[in-house]
Design a protein around this motif. Structure first.
Motif: not given
Length: 176
Positions: A13, A18, A26, A39, A56, A62-67
């Motif tokens: 994560g 990060r 967002e 994002v 995407h 999804t959270e994957h693309y935010t990451d």
């Protein structure tokens, strides 16, 4: 566990994005028929001038693309992932329903949203060198974007598992 010198072990994560980029968050920006959602993560000030549009797959933003946006920024590429759902006015959709929702949408609607994403990148990274990367459905959209001529400033495009349209004409495209 003994790791080779220079290898950084990270908890799940977390990733380079990060750890060393501006906040991933967002945003809303002007689209062809209202606000679009995305994002965004800015690269550190020491590496200005590179920007990536991330598209995407069929599962949506999804959270994957935010990451992923954060990891691009951590590697020195400011990044924006446009939520393809937000290009569809009054269409209630959820994760995994993007292809179903996009079917009735005109290709020009989606292309206009992607062009707005490119414009937003240009606004956030003035004079930046632009790239695009797409996954599955997003890869298909990048083919469409490149073929449309709306991405003349894109210098590189990476498509993961995106079907190319029949007889695509990329002669005017600078991307490699």
């Amino acid at each position: 566990i003994s790791l080779p010198r220079g290898v950084l072990a990270l908890r799940p994560g977390t990733g380079p994005g990060r750890l060393c980029c501006d906040a991933v968050g967002e945003i809303y920006f002007a689209g062809p028929s209202g606000a679009l959602r995305g994002v965004w993560a800015g690269a550190p000030m020491r590496t200005p001038g590179f920007a990536t549009l991330v598209l995407h797959d069929k599962h949506g933003l999804t959270e994957h693309y935010t990451d992923l946006v954060g990891r691009f920024a951590g590697a020195g590429y400011s990044a924006l992932c446009v939520d393809l759902f937000s290009a569809l006015p009054d269409t209630p959709v959820g994760p995994g329903q993007v292809p179903i929702a996009l079917n009735p949408a005109s290709p020009s609607t989606v292309l206009a949203a992607l062009a707005a994403g490119m414009a937003e990148l240009g606004r956030r990274v003035p004079g930046g060198r632009l790239a695009a990367v797409g996954f599955g459905l997003g890869g298909e959209q990048i083919w469409q974007l490149l073929a449309s001529g709306l991405a003349a400033d894109v210098l590189a495009a990476v498509i993961f598992d995106g079907t190319a349209p029949d007889r695509v004409d990329l002669r005017h495209c600078r991307a490699s």
